[in-house]
Design a protein around this motif. Sequence first.
Motif, PDB file in Angstrom:
ATOM      1  N   THR A 243      48.584 -21.388  31.977  1.00  0.00           N
ATOM      2  CA  THR A 243      48.124 -22.703  32.402  1.00  0.00           C
ATOM      3  C   THR A 243      46.608 -22.825  32.371  1.00  0.00           C
ATOM      4  O   THR A 243      46.081 -23.921  32.463  1.00  0.00           O
ATOM      5  CB  THR A 243      48.618 -23.006  33.828  1.00  0.00           C
ATOM      6  N   GLU A 244      45.878 -21.717  32.215  1.00  0.00           N
ATOM      7  CA  GLU A 244      44.429 -21.782  32.153  1.00  0.00           C
ATOM      8  C   GLU A 244      43.914 -21.797  30.722  1.00  0.00           C
ATOM      9  O   GLU A 244      42.710 -21.836  30.506  1.00  0.00           O
ATOM     10  CB  GLU A 244      43.819 -20.593  32.907  1.00  0.00           C
ATOM     11  N   ILE A 245      44.787 -21.727  29.760  1.00  0.00           N
ATOM     12  CA  ILE A 245      44.371 -21.633  28.365  1.00  0.00           C
ATOM     13  C   ILE A 245      44.523 -22.994  27.706  1.00  0.00           C
ATOM     14  O   ILE A 245      45.598 -23.589  27.734  1.00  0.00           O
ATOM     15  CB  ILE A 245      45.213 -20.590  27.613  1.00  0.00           C
ATOM     16  N   GLU A 246      43.448 -23.499  27.126  1.00  0.00           N
ATOM     17  CA  GLU A 246      43.523 -24.805  26.501  1.00  0.00           C
ATOM     18  C   GLU A 246      44.104 -24.739  25.098  1.00  0.00           C
ATOM     19  O   GLU A 246      44.807 -25.639  24.674  1.00  0.00           O
ATOM     20  CB  GLU A 246      42.141 -25.465  26.457  1.00  0.00           C
ATOM     21  N   PHE A 247      43.786 -23.659  24.368  1.00  0.00           N
ATOM     22  CA  PHE A 247      44.297 -23.589  23.007  1.00  0.00           C
ATOM     23  C   PHE A 247      44.406 -22.135  22.595  1.00  0.00           C
ATOM     24  O   PHE A 247      43.510 -21.346  22.834  1.00  0.00           O
ATOM     25  CB  PHE A 247      43.377 -24.334  22.034  1.00  0.00           C
ATOM     26  N   LEU A 248      45.512 -21.790  21.987  1.00  0.00           N
ATOM     27  CA  LEU A 248      45.717 -20.441  21.488  1.00  0.00           C
ATOM     28  C   LEU A 248      45.843 -20.501  19.976  1.00  0.00           C
ATOM     29  O   LEU A 248      46.558 -21.335  19.438  1.00  0.00           O
ATOM     30  CB  LEU A 248      46.990 -19.835  22.087  1.00  0.00           C
ATOM     31  N   ASP A 249      45.149 -19.603  19.305  1.00  0.00           N
ATOM     32  CA  ASP A 249      45.150 -19.628  17.855  1.00  0.00           C
ATOM     33  C   ASP A 249      45.123 -18.202  17.340  1.00  0.00           C
ATOM     34  O   ASP A 249      44.456 -17.350  17.896  1.00  0.00           O
ATOM     35  CB  ASP A 249      43.919 -20.388  17.346  1.00  0.00           C
ATOM     36  N   SER A 250      45.881 -17.943  16.301  1.00  0.00           N
ATOM     37  CA  SER A 250      45.893 -16.624  15.697  1.00  0.00           C
ATOM     38  C   SER A 250      45.718 -16.787  14.202  1.00  0.00           C
ATOM     39  O   SER A 250      46.187 -17.749  13.613  1.00  0.00           O
ATOM     40  CB  SER A 250      47.221 -15.921  15.971  1.00  0.00           C
ATOM     41  N   LEU A 251      45.061 -15.843  13.582  1.00  0.00           N
ATOM     42  CA  LEU A 251      44.896 -15.857  12.137  1.00  0.00           C
ATOM     43  C   LEU A 251      45.749 -14.773  11.499  1.00  0.00           C
ATOM     44  O   LEU A 251      45.387 -14.197  10.483  1.00  0.00           O
ATOM     45  CB  LEU A 251      43.425 -15.686  11.781  1.00  0.00           C
ATOM     46  N   SER A 252      46.890 -14.476  12.088  1.00  0.00           N
ATOM     47  CA  SER A 252      47.703 -13.346  11.650  1.00  0.00           C
ATOM     48  C   SER A 252      48.935 -13.748  10.850  1.00  0.00           C
ATOM     49  O   SER A 252      49.676 -12.877  10.418  1.00  0.00           O
ATOM     50  CB  SER A 252      48.158 -12.534  12.866  1.00  0.00           C
ATOM     51  N   PHE A 253      49.186 -15.023  10.667  1.00  0.00           N
ATOM     52  CA  PHE A 253      50.406 -15.469  10.013  1.00  0.00           C
ATOM     53  C   PHE A 253      50.105 -16.453   8.882  1.00  0.00           C
ATOM     54  O   PHE A 253      49.122 -17.184   8.931  1.00  0.00           O
ATOM     55  CB  PHE A 253      51.343 -16.159  11.018  1.00  0.00           C
ATOM     56  N   PHE A 254      50.958 -16.465   7.880  1.00  0.00           N
ATOM     57  CA  PHE A 254      50.892 -17.512   6.876  1.00  0.00           C
ATOM     58  C   PHE A 254      52.305 -17.995   6.603  1.00  0.00           C
ATOM     59  O   PHE A 254      53.267 -17.253   6.716  1.00  0.00           O
ATOM     60  CB  PHE A 254      50.220 -17.028   5.591  1.00  0.00           C
ATOM     61  N   TRP A 255      52.419 -19.257   6.243  1.00  0.00           N
ATOM     62  CA  TRP A 255      53.711 -19.878   6.014  1.00  0.00           C
ATOM     63  C   TRP A 255      54.086 -19.746   4.549  1.00  0.00           C
ATOM     64  O   TRP A 255      53.266 -19.997   3.671  1.00  0.00           O
ATOM     65  CB  TRP A 255      53.676 -21.354   6.400  1.00  0.00           C
ATOM     66  N   GLU A 256      55.321 -19.367   4.301  1.00  0.00           N
ATOM     67  CA  GLU A 256      55.811 -19.271   2.930  1.00  0.00           C
ATOM     68  C   GLU A 256      57.134 -20.007   2.817  1.00  0.00           C
ATOM     69  O   GLU A 256      58.087 -19.690   3.531  1.00  0.00           O
ATOM     70  CB  GLU A 256      56.003 -17.815   2.520  1.00  0.00           C
ATOM     71  N   PRO A 257      57.227 -21.001   1.941  1.00  0.00           N
ATOM     72  CA  PRO A 257      58.514 -21.677   1.728  1.00  0.00           C
ATOM     73  C   PRO A 257      59.541 -20.702   1.151  1.00  0.00           C
ATOM     74  O   PRO A 257      59.195 -19.660   0.596  1.00  0.00           O
ATOM     75  CB  PRO A 257      58.172 -22.778   0.714  1.00  0.00           C
ATOM     76  N   TRP A 258      60.808 -21.060   1.283  1.00  0.00           N
ATOM     77  CA  TRP A 258      61.869 -20.198   0.766  1.00  0.00           C
ATOM     78  C   TRP A 258      61.805 -20.063  -0.753  1.00  0.00           C
ATOM     79  O   TRP A 258      61.978 -18.983  -1.305  1.00  0.00           O
ATOM     80  CB  TRP A 258      63.237 -20.762   1.129  1.00  0.00           C
ATOM     81  N   ASN A 259      61.588 -21.172  -1.437  1.00  0.00           N
ATOM     82  CA  ASN A 259      61.881 -21.223  -2.869  1.00  0.00           C
ATOM     83  C   ASN A 259      60.664 -21.242  -3.779  1.00  0.00           C
ATOM     84  O   ASN A 259      60.803 -21.312  -4.992  1.00  0.00           O
ATOM     85  CB  ASN A 259      62.732 -22.470  -3.169  1.00  0.00           C
ATOM     86  N   CYS A 260      59.449 -21.198  -3.227  1.00  0.00           N
ATOM     87  CA  CYS A 260      58.266 -21.275  -4.074  1.00  0.00           C
ATOM     88  C   CYS A 260      57.066 -20.757  -3.304  1.00  0.00           C
ATOM     89  O   CYS A 260      57.149 -20.509  -2.100  1.00  0.00           O
ATOM     90  CB  CYS A 260      58.028 -22.715  -4.546  1.00  0.00           C
ATOM     91  N   LYS A 261      55.958 -20.608  -3.993  1.00  0.00           N
ATOM     92  CA  LYS A 261      54.729 -20.196  -3.330  1.00  0.00           C
ATOM     93  C   LYS A 261      53.659 -21.254  -3.566  1.00  0.00           C
ATOM     94  O   LYS A 261      53.620 -21.913  -4.605  1.00  0.00           O
ATOM     95  CB  LYS A 261      54.265 -18.832  -3.832  1.00  0.00           C
ATOM     96  N   LEU A 262      52.801 -21.404  -2.599  1.00  0.00           N
ATOM     97  CA  LEU A 262      51.764 -22.424  -2.666  1.00  0.00           C
ATOM     98  C   LEU A 262      50.529 -21.883  -3.378  1.00  0.00           C
ATOM     99  O   LEU A 262      50.275 -20.673  -3.354  1.00  0.00           O
ATOM    100  CB  LEU A 262      51.377 -22.867  -1.257  1.00  0.00           C
ATOM    101  N   PRO A 263      49.744 -22.756  -3.998  1.00  0.00           N
ATOM    102  CA  PRO A 263      48.497 -22.299  -4.605  1.00  0.00           C
ATOM    103  C   PRO A 263      47.538 -21.807  -3.530  1.00  0.00           C
ATOM    104  O   PRO A 263      47.511 -22.343  -2.423  1.00  0.00           O
ATOM    105  CB  PRO A 263      47.956 -23.558  -5.291  1.00  0.00           C
ATOM    106  N   HIS A 264      46.809 -20.772  -3.849  1.00  0.00           N
ATOM    107  CA  HIS A 264      45.862 -20.239  -2.880  1.00  0.00           C
ATOM    108  C   HIS A 264      44.670 -21.179  -2.767  1.00  0.00           C
ATOM    109  O   HIS A 264      44.022 -21.500  -3.755  1.00  0.00           O
ATOM    110  CB  HIS A 264      45.385 -18.856  -3.302  1.00  0.00           C
ATOM    111  N   VAL A 265      44.411 -21.614  -1.556  1.00  0.00           N
ATOM    112  CA  VAL A 265      43.273 -22.493  -1.308  1.00  0.00           C
ATOM    113  C   VAL A 265      42.303 -21.750  -0.402  1.00  0.00           C
ATOM    114  O   VAL A 265      42.620 -21.470   0.752  1.00  0.00           O
ATOM    115  CB  VAL A 265      43.712 -23.811  -0.637  1.00  0.00           C
ATOM    116  N   PRO A 266      41.122 -21.383  -0.885  1.00  0.00           N
ATOM    117  CA  PRO A 266      40.161 -20.664  -0.037  1.00  0.00           C
ATOM    118  C   PRO A 266      39.822 -21.467   1.208  1.00  0.00           C
ATOM    119  O   PRO A 266      39.776 -22.703   1.174  1.00  0.00           O
ATOM    120  CB  PRO A 266      38.935 -20.505  -0.947  1.00  0.00           C
ATOM    121  N   LYS A 267      39.616 -20.781   2.325  1.00  0.00           N
ATOM    122  CA  LYS A 267      39.308 -21.448   3.579  1.00  0.00           C
ATOM    123  C   LYS A 267      37.830 -21.293   3.947  1.00  0.00           C
ATOM    124  O   LYS A 267      37.469 -21.239   5.107  1.00  0.00           O
ATOM    125  CB  LYS A 267      40.198 -20.890   4.697  1.00  0.00           C
ATOM    126  N   LYS A 268      36.976 -21.154   2.934  1.00  0.00           N
ATOM    127  CA  LYS A 268      35.547 -21.067   3.156  1.00  0.00           C
ATOM    128  C   LYS A 268      34.868 -22.323   2.625  1.00  0.00           C
ATOM    129  O   LYS A 268      35.180 -22.798   1.533  1.00  0.00           O
ATOM    130  CB  LYS A 268      34.951 -19.839   2.447  1.00  0.00           C
TER     131      LYS A 268
END
Length: 499
Positions: A243-268
């Motif tokens: 209850t004291e945390i306003e936002f939790l964020d992790s950079l440890s996961f990425f989403w992958e669809p079942w049937n295809c892969k997404l183009p890599h988009v740099p996050k810089k």
Amino acid sequence: TWGFYFVFVFVLLFLSPIIQRFNSIFFLFVGSLILQIISVIYNPMRSYNHILNNQTAHFRSCLGRYDLPGDTGYGKLDPNSSFASSCSVSISPDMPKPWTINSHKLYTFSIKCDNGTADISLFYVRVVGCSILSPIASRQNHQDSTFEFDFFFHEGGNYFMDVVLEFTNVTELTMEHDFETQDRTYIGYPIKDSPLPLSVIQQVATEEKPLCDIGSLSPKLDPAFGRWILQSHPYLHAPKNITEIEFLDSLSFFWEPWNCKLPHVPKKGWKRWSCSNKNAEVWMFGDSTIHIQFERSKLFTFPFEWEMTHQDTSGGMEIMFGPIEEALKKIKIKNDEGKKVVLLFNSGLHDIDKYCHPALAWWRTDNNIPGGETCTDRYARNMEKFVSLVEKYNPNGINIFRSTLAAWQKWGNVGVFNPDADALVLSHYSPKFFNGIAKKVIAKHPKVFWIDGYSVSIGRPDHTERKPGNGHHVHFGLQVSDYLNDLMVSIIDRELCNH
């Protein structure tokens, strides 16, 4: 970092005769302080541990019980004071627990509660392990009064299944009826033995998937379901009190669809996806969830030279069509000038909250919303109008509808919901129901693309904003926004950029 600290101090001591004139003790103190500050900045885990009640980070190849923030395992009621403890899960085909199953095979699970009625409760279900998965389908089985859901595993490993009793004795999930009658049936406690352990044996080797194309994102097909794959060893053990945390964020996961892969988009910001078409711009129509996605894409996704605009639709379509149409007229001028406009749009959460919630009848009166029409019928009518306006004013552009996110998840959020937020209308079942309405509308407009925001967000209550006393729980973090922007890129890249 502490090793560097001691080396630094040793070097200073060795050189202290040379720098005596500068007061070596003071110099040592200042140098040590600077290095300590650097160590805090350099080590991001230190700040994370501080936020999470100074708990020790646990590094493992797969997630275990309660390893995600917010997974407290505690609910509003003691299980003995409700019938949450009477609910149990079975698998088809039947097998003893703990379950051992195979990857690349569909399994159906059933939940049965001994509540003395034929009514069926509603649940929040997900599986956590080497990846985070949500059911690819769920339904009420009225023949044997069970709640059924299906899982399909791609990766082998050890998992835990979260099963949380959310709402009890829901006769039928026809939202208009339940909005009025199911306002105070929230339970929020894990059922008996949850989280349940299960092992998945890898049966099929990992295959190279094609890039996602328009067909894999078509509204005529089922949503592009996938899973959150553990990208790097996770960060922490979950705190007991969020209850004291306003936002939790992790950079440890990425989403992958079942049937295809997404183009890599740099996050810089200095290295981003590029497009050969420089004569384009992006407009995003939607509420605060779209605005979060907009700000993220503005910083890290789209080319610097593209102009970007957000048009707010907060309040729902019924009262926002005036500003919506004025903004669309500006887009029409861009069309006439030969500019390609990428238009992402959504309306859902405010249409559910403002127009369906019994507690907001006063708001509908104050805003002169006419009666005599159900909120679901109103949504279908307004969605058809919205899509028609988009096609009218952006005939030469790329129009993309983003389905409504799986907001108001109540798992792991003890103490942040006020009583009004515990109604069925403010649960993840509502966006799912309304997305079904929107999908029927979009399917009639083949030139409008569909990207699925629901399936990517349903499994991530740990990745949302929380505020004590105001746990509306609808703002998802950067991993969700990045994935949805990558989906946009997968469409734009093929339609606009000659890639």
